[in-house]
Motif scaffolding. Structure first.
Motif, mmCIF file in Angstrom:
data_model
loop_
_atom_site.group_PDB
_atom_site.id
_atom_site.type_symbol
_atom_site.label_atom_id
_atom_site.label_comp_id
_atom_site.label_asym_id
_atom_site.label_seq_id
_atom_site.Cartn_x
_atom_site.Cartn_y
_atom_site.Cartn_z
ATOM 1 N N GLN A 9 6.984 -3.602 9.757
ATOM 2 C CA GLN A 9 5.800 -2.476 10.081
ATOM 3 C C GLN A 9 4.991 -2.589 11.247
ATOM 4 O OE1 GLN A 9 4.318 -1.825 5.986
ATOM 5 N NE2 GLN A 9 2.737 -0.620 6.647
ATOM 6 N N ASP A 14 2.157 4.247 1.415
ATOM 7 C CA ASP A 14 2.796 4.643 2.919
ATOM 8 C C ASP A 14 3.468 3.338 3.628
ATOM 9 O OD1 ASP A 14 0.686 2.736 4.180
ATOM 10 O OD2 ASP A 14 -0.663 4.335 4.681
ATOM 11 N N ASP A 15 3.241 2.065 3.129
ATOM 12 C CA ASP A 15 4.094 1.070 3.599
ATOM 13 C C ASP A 15 5.545 1.434 3.567
ATOM 14 O OD1 ASP A 15 1.739 -0.560 4.177
ATOM 15 O OD2 ASP A 15 1.960 -2.009 2.555
ATOM 16 N N HIS A 44 0.857 -1.266 0.056
ATOM 17 C CA HIS A 44 -0.092 -0.029 -0.092
ATOM 18 C C HIS A 44 0.793 1.166 0.210
ATOM 19 C CE1 HIS A 44 -1.923 -3.228 2.486
ATOM 20 N NE2 HIS A 44 -2.631 -3.070 1.414
ATOM 21 N N HIS A 75 0.570 -7.332 3.614
ATOM 22 C CA HIS A 75 1.949 -7.311 3.779
ATOM 23 C C HIS A 75 2.626 -8.529 3.681
ATOM 24 C CE1 HIS A 75 1.158 -3.305 6.369
ATOM 25 N NE2 HIS A 75 0.538 -3.439 5.028
#
Ligand SMILES: [Zn+2]
Length: 240
Positions: free
Chosen positions: A155, A15-16, A13, A114
Motif C-alpha cells: 500500500q 479503501d485499503d 480501513h 496496516h
C-alpha cells in the motif's frame, strides 16, 4: 445463510483493499471468481469524511469492483490489536465465507493499523482451521476452514513483492474504485484539511507503482504481493 467465496480481501480501513489490490480483484471477478471484502474498521479517524460517508463510498467502490459482499467488523480505527477477541471475529467471517485465498494488508506500512491488521488477519486464517476453536454466528457450530493461501498486498511503502499479478486491463477499474472514496483523496474543491493521501501525487503514485511493476515484469500494469510461504507452481511455464 451465506455462500462460499473464492477470495476474501481484508483491509484495516475501507479503501485499503482498493488501493492495495483493487485491480487484481476486478480481474478475478471478470474471470468468474466470487470475491468479498471485509473492512475491519469504519475508518472513523480519517482526516476527511465521516464513517457514514465512508460506508456509502465503500458500497459504491464494491459495486465498481463487482464483489459479492462487503462487510465491516466495526473494530476501533487506530487501535487495532492482534487479540483473541478480534481474531475470533475474523475467524467467524472466514468460516462463514470459506475463501480459498485471503488477501490482507501490507506486512509493514506507514499506518500502524496496516501491519497490525496484516498479522491479525493472517493469524485468524490459521486459527480458523483449528476444529477445537468453536464459533457460532447463530446457525450452530461453524465448520473449521483454513484458506489455502494468504497473500499481503502493498500500500504506502514500496515493499519488494514476492510475485506480481498482471492487471493491465483492470487498472482503470482500480482507479475508479479508489476515486469512489471521494472524501478521502485528491479533490481540488474540498475545504477539508490536507493529509498525505489527499495530494494528487498520492493517487498518481499508486498508479505509477503498478506501471513500474509492469515495466519490471514485461506487462503494462501489475500489482505486487508478498507471501509468508514459498510460492509453488505446477510447471515452470506457469511463470512468465
Ligand atoms: Zn488504511
Amino acid at each position: 445463510m451465506s455462500f462460499k467465496l473464492d477470495i476474501l480481501a481484508i483491509g484495516a480501513h475501507p479503501d485499503d483493499v482498493e488501493l492495495g489490490c483493487g485491480a487484481t480483484i476486478a480481474k478475478e471477478v471478470a474471470d468468474g471468481k466470487l470475491v468479498g471484502i471485509l473492512d475491519l474498521t469504519q475508518g472513523e479517524l480519517g482526516t476527511r469524511g465521516t464513517p457514514k460517508i465512508r460506508a456509502m463510498e465503500a458500497e459504491a467502490a464494491a459495486g465498481i469492483l463487482g464483489v459479492m459482499v462487503r462487510e465491516n467488523l466495526g473494530l476501533p480505527d487506530g487501535f487495532l490489536e492482534n487479540t483473541k477477541e478480534y481474531q475470533l471475529k475474523i475467524v467467524e467471517i472466514i468460516r462463514k465465507y470459506q475463501p480459498d485465498v485471503v488477501l490482507c494488508n501490507a506486512i509493514d506500512d506507514r499506518h500502524p493499523d496496516h501491519a497490525k491488521a496484516s498479522k491479525l488477519a493472517s493469524d485468524a486464517c490459521f486459527l480458523s482451521g483449528l476444529r477445537a476453536i468453536k464459533t457460532d454466528i447463530g446457525y450452530g457450530d461453524q465448520e473449521a476452514w483454513r484458506p489455502k493461501s494468504v497473500f499481503h498486498y502493498i500500500q504506502w511503502k514500496n515493499i519488494e513483492p514476492d510475485f506480481v499479478v498482471d492487471v493491465s486491463d483492470y487498472i482503470d477499474v482500480k482507479e475508479n474504485a479508489i476515486k469512489a472514496f471521494k472524501s478521502q483523496f485528491y479533490d481540488p474543491n474540498s475545504n477539508e484539511p490536507e493529509s498525505p493521501i489527499t495530494s494528487k501525487n498520492f493517487i498518481d503514485s499508486v498508479l505509477y507503482r503498478s506501471r513500474d511493476l509492469g515495466r519490471l515484469t514485461g506487462v503494462e500494469f501489475a500489482e505486487g504481493f508478498t507471501t509468508e510461504r514459498y510460492v509453488t507452481v505446477k510447471n515452470l511455464s506457469d511463470i512468465f
